[in-house]
Design an enzyme around this catalytic site. Structure first.
Site, short mmCIF file in Angstrom:
data_model
loop_
_atom_site.label_atom_id
_atom_site.label_comp_id
_atom_site.label_asym_id
_atom_site.label_seq_id
_atom_site.Cartn_x
_atom_site.Cartn_y
_atom_site.Cartn_z
N SER A 64 41.86 19.73 -16.46
CA SER A 64 42.16 18.57 -15.63
C SER A 64 41.82 17.23 -16.27
CB SER A 64 41.45 18.69 -14.28
OG SER A 64 40.07 18.95 -14.46
N LYS B 76 44.32 12.15 -12.73
CA LYS B 76 44.06 11.09 -11.76
C LYS B 76 45.13 10.00 -11.74
CE LYS B 76 39.94 12.29 -10.05
NZ LYS B 76 39.68 12.41 -8.59
#
Lengths: 332, 332
Positions: free
Chosen positions: A311, A55
């Site tokens: 992730s 992110k």
């Protein structure tokens, strides 16, 4: 690829803005893991990224694309956690204020880390209040710019820089043809990586991975139109629980991605234990979804090599300990 | 630096043989960790190296320096674990047989992983039998070459390649002057990194870190001669419990290293929990010793920046879960 909200040049621009700021995360590989899986598995360890998830790429990309005076006024974001940390960290490094709107049941580790980074927290009750309306109200009152978690061209372009790295790192490892499995919530990472690879590694095909029961993207891809999940609660994979595919991300995924894959929560936990034992990385449940698909749904894959994105790695220690101990001795 | 068993050219040669084989492990950094520590802390994550520790570097370096016919006949190694995995993995990749002599009380994860890599295991009782004699006997009988864990010039040169990477990565991060903390057993990594940095980053100073009560290197550096530990048992930092500094490594450490540091087992466990939470890497107790020193012995350091090597991540899941849960909420 014209007609999309993002084009390859925007990803290349984002890569230049992120150069020296984002970590070029390693592409890991384990001989024992390959043997157990029956194919090469390359793991892009975005859990090692600043803030503990990919992110940061999108947050930095979006914020550095703002006009200086807008950036100085500060930003606001709503997020189940990892986007919050990415925005808070980017704001801290850029020296601007940040307000984070977060559900009050978000994991403790994520709430505390966001606050420790200097961001201001505004909480809401998941399923009762609208985080979008709350964020919009605060943004108007204080002149803040909203950094969306996925439906923003510069955010998608930022996430796509992980795809550029994958193309180069896989080439160096001798892999040109592969399925690229991506844990998928709103689709920012999935769409960004798909766009990057369409240009940089055309023999790779991106496939989104979701929790069973929260497979809005897989169903939407099959139906050819955006469908919603019945609920946003009920899986431990909190990082990828979103109501429906993004407006900007879905057309990209529809044009470029293969069919979606689904994994169960217990498979995500087992993948976390495998990542611990074979790769020595900390992965959270949602971040382990793609690895779980590669390990436990091998018949759904067609290629000799799978590239999976790990992730994110922001997970409470109690849940991580549970993933290790309940599966002790049963890892791949 | 003449007179040492290893010179900078040997490290550069080893780096060429390892290029594309060893992982260029990332140099991690956390804004929250820096803040808690009061200085920049850069973490060289060798726990992500193939086999889960820096040991792969030295094993590959030593084996690829052998004459082809000797290499083909195979290798033997004695090790408490990480060196075993490094040698077993290098032998597998090179397609040659490997026998590993290991104490029967070595952690289960290390024994199983070594065997899974295709190596043959020969076990001994720690403190009762001599692993050196057992290894020499098997080597003679079967024509195998012994790969020593640290007292071999090519092993030291291989470990030194981590130092070349540190020099380049720290420079990119804007750090030229730093103390470099290295978990230290026999001194192969410590000596190799010290040699590499003496040439590539002369404003850095290497300092070995050991468990309290097993501080043979720190005491030897202070005394100017090689001293032994009273025991090889009694710390959870099994990866760095060795009887005394190496014959080849000690002169290098004596010439190039600063004073040694000592950490307690509970500090190593807390450093493991901090690495989990802030860096999302899995570190074993011995591998966390340098991070523990940076976090919990800040007054022993002089420089504005500390570079710590997280040297290995091969740890039983039960012990790792214990490190997380006993320290829940108490991490840095």
């Amino acid at each position: 690829m014209s007609g999309f909200a993002v084009d390859p040049a925007m990803i290349a621009d984002a890569a230049r803005r992120l150069d020296g700021r984002a970590l070029r995360t390693p592409l890991l590989e384990s001989a024992l893991l390959n043997e157990a899986a029956g194919r090469r598995i390359l793991i892009k360890a975005e859990c090692l990224q600043h803030g503990g998830a990919f992110k940061f790429r999108g947050a930095w990309s979006a914020m550095t694309a703002l006009a200086p005076e807008r950036l100085r006024a500060g930003v606001i974001a709503y997020s189940s956690g990892n986007h919050a940390q990415g925005v808070a960290l980017a704001a801290r490094l850029l020296g601007v204020p940040a307000v984070i709107v977060m559900p009050e049941d978000a994991p403790r580790a994520k709430r505390e880390a966001t606050r420790a980074l200097g961001a201001e927290l505004a909480t809401y009750r998941r399923g009762e209040e609208s985080r979008e309306e709350l964020a919009a109200r605060i943004a108007r009152a204080r002149g803040l710019t909203l950094v969306r978690p996925y439906d923003d061209p510069h955010v998608i372009a930022g996430q796509g820089t992980a795809g550029l790295e994958i193309a180069a790192q896989a080439r160096a490892a001798g892999v040109a043809r592969a399925e690229v499995l991506v844990p998928c919530g709103g689709g920012g990472l999935t769409a960004g990586v798909a766009l990057a690879l369409a240009e940089a590694a055309p023999d790779m095909r991106v496939r989104p991975v979701e929790p069973e029961g929260f497979d809005d993207v897989a169903r939407s891809l099959a139906a050819g139109r955006r469908l919603s999940n019945p609920s946003e609660k009920g899986s431990i994979c909190d990082a990828i629980l979103t109501p429906c595919p993004g407006e900007l991300t879905f057309p990209i995924m529809r044009a470029l991605c293969g069919p979606g894959l689904r994994v169960r929560d217990d498979e995500a936990l087992r993948a976390m234990a495998t990542a611990f034992e074979r790769l020595r990385i900390v992965v959270e449940p949602g971040g382990a979804a793609a690895l779980a698909a590669a390990l436990f749904r091998p018949d759904s894959l067609e290629s000799d090599a799978a590239i999976v994105i790990a992730s994110g790695g922001n997970v409470d220690s109690a849940l991580f300990a549970r993933a290790l101990t309940r599966n002790d001795g049963a890892e791949v």
